[in-house]
Design a protein around this motif. Structure first.
Motif, PDB file in Angstrom:
ATOM      1  N   ARG A   1     -27.135   1.679  13.892  1.00 38.12           N
ATOM      2  CA  ARG A   1     -26.699   2.212  12.595  1.00 38.12           C
ATOM      3  C   ARG A   1     -25.448   1.463  12.151  1.00 38.12           C
ATOM      4  NH1 ARG A   1     -24.073   7.900  11.377  1.00 38.12           N
ATOM      5  NH2 ARG A   1     -23.885   7.634   9.169  1.00 38.12           N
ATOM      6  N   ARG A   2     -25.504   0.912  10.959  1.00 38.80           N
ATOM      7  CA  ARG A   2     -24.371   0.194  10.411  1.00 38.80           C
ATOM      8  C   ARG A   2     -23.903   0.870   9.129  1.00 38.80           C
ATOM      9  NH1 ARG A   2     -24.396  -5.915  11.878  1.00 38.80           N
ATOM     10  NH2 ARG A   2     -25.603  -5.810  13.790  1.00 38.80           N
ATOM     11  N   THR A   3     -22.598   0.884   8.949  1.00 37.75           N
ATOM     12  CA  THR A   3     -22.022   1.475   7.756  1.00 37.75           C
ATOM     13  C   THR A   3     -22.070   0.450   6.630  1.00 37.75           C
ATOM     14  OG1 THR A   3     -20.542   2.784   9.120  1.00 37.75           O
ATOM     15  CG2 THR A   3     -19.933   2.526   6.807  1.00 37.75           C
ATOM     16  N   PRO A   4     -22.628   0.794   5.461  1.00 38.36           N
ATOM     17  CA  PRO A   4     -22.651  -0.153   4.343  1.00 38.36           C
ATOM     18  C   PRO A   4     -21.235  -0.421   3.838  1.00 38.36           C
ATOM     19  CG  PRO A   4     -23.653   1.944   3.714  1.00 38.36           C
ATOM     20  CD  PRO A   4     -23.293   2.048   5.160  1.00 38.36           C
TER      21      PRO A   4
ATOM     22  N   PRO B   1     -18.229   2.612  -4.544  1.00 42.11           N
ATOM     23  CA  PRO B   1     -19.296   3.594  -4.654  1.00 42.11           C
ATOM     24  C   PRO B   1     -19.531   4.255  -3.294  1.00 42.11           C
ATOM     25  CG  PRO B   1     -20.171   1.370  -4.649  1.00 42.11           C
ATOM     26  CD  PRO B   1     -18.680   1.245  -4.702  1.00 42.11           C
ATOM     27  N   THR B   2     -20.218   5.382  -3.303  1.00 39.72           N
ATOM     28  CA  THR B   2     -20.483   6.085  -2.038  1.00 39.72           C
ATOM     29  C   THR B   2     -21.830   5.715  -1.443  1.00 39.72           C
ATOM     30  OG1 THR B   2     -21.360   7.967  -3.264  1.00 39.72           O
ATOM     31  CG2 THR B   2     -19.026   8.051  -2.637  1.00 39.72           C
ATOM     32  N   THR B   3     -22.701   5.066  -2.223  1.00 39.53           N
ATOM     33  CA  THR B   3     -24.015   4.676  -1.708  1.00 39.53           C
ATOM     34  C   THR B   3     -24.283   3.217  -2.018  1.00 39.53           C
ATOM     35  OG1 THR B   3     -25.133   5.301  -3.750  1.00 39.53           O
ATOM     36  CG2 THR B   3     -24.946   7.007  -2.050  1.00 39.53           C
ATOM     37  N   PRO B   4     -25.082   2.538  -1.180  1.00 41.06           N
ATOM     38  CA  PRO B   4     -25.377   1.121  -1.397  1.00 41.06           C
ATOM     39  C   PRO B   4     -26.133   0.862  -2.692  1.00 41.06           C
ATOM     40  CG  PRO B   4     -26.045   1.780   0.810  1.00 41.06           C
ATOM     41  CD  PRO B   4     -25.646   3.020   0.073  1.00 41.06           C
TER      42      PRO B   4
END
Length: 145
Positions: A43-46, A138-141
């Protein structure tokens, strides 16, 4: 009796050899193990690319946000100006850069760019002058560009 001791010595050597071979096998397994044995992807954080720049002459203490998911800042003491750094910052974090001039004062300007777009600049001047530049990610990719 000498033959009894020779058999015991051989038994000890064979047991020691087997133990050594078992240890070598475990070490070899640890070296070639890829860590993907559970079948789940890592799991990688965007992140988003953030560029911090400080222009001026002389030196300044610079504090900036980098890849830390915990929001910890990186500090560069007495950085020679001009200074520039591009880092990846986790989405949802607020990238920022702050500058503090020394006792000799002067004038320095910080700028902040997110994914190549400049979003803020500020100027510090005078003895121990300070300036901060901040932005929002932003909070999402899907909304990152």
């Amino acid at each position: 009796m000498p033959s009894l001791f020779r058999r015991a010595d051989r038994s000890v050597l064979i047991a020691a050899g087997a133990a050594l071979a078992a240890c070598a096998g475990l070490v070899a397994y640890g070296v070639v193990d890829t860590g993907e044995s559970d079948g789940r992807p890592e799991r990688r954080t965007p992140t988003a690319s953030v560029t911090y720049e400080v222009s001026g002459q002389g030196t300044a203490d610079i504090t900036f946000q980098a890849r830390s998911e915990a929001g910890k800042a990186t500090v560069v003491k007495a950085a020679a100006l001009p200074w520039r750094k591009t880092v990846d910052v986790p989405l949802g974090q607020a990238p920022n850069v702050s500058i503090t001039l020394g006792e000799n004062g002067g004038r320095a300007r910080c700028t902040l760019a997110i994914s190549g777009r400049y979003v803020q600049s500020a100027t510090a001047s005078g003895t121990f002058g300070r300036a901060t530049c901040a932005g929002a990610l932003p909070t999402t990719p899907a909304t990152a560009s």
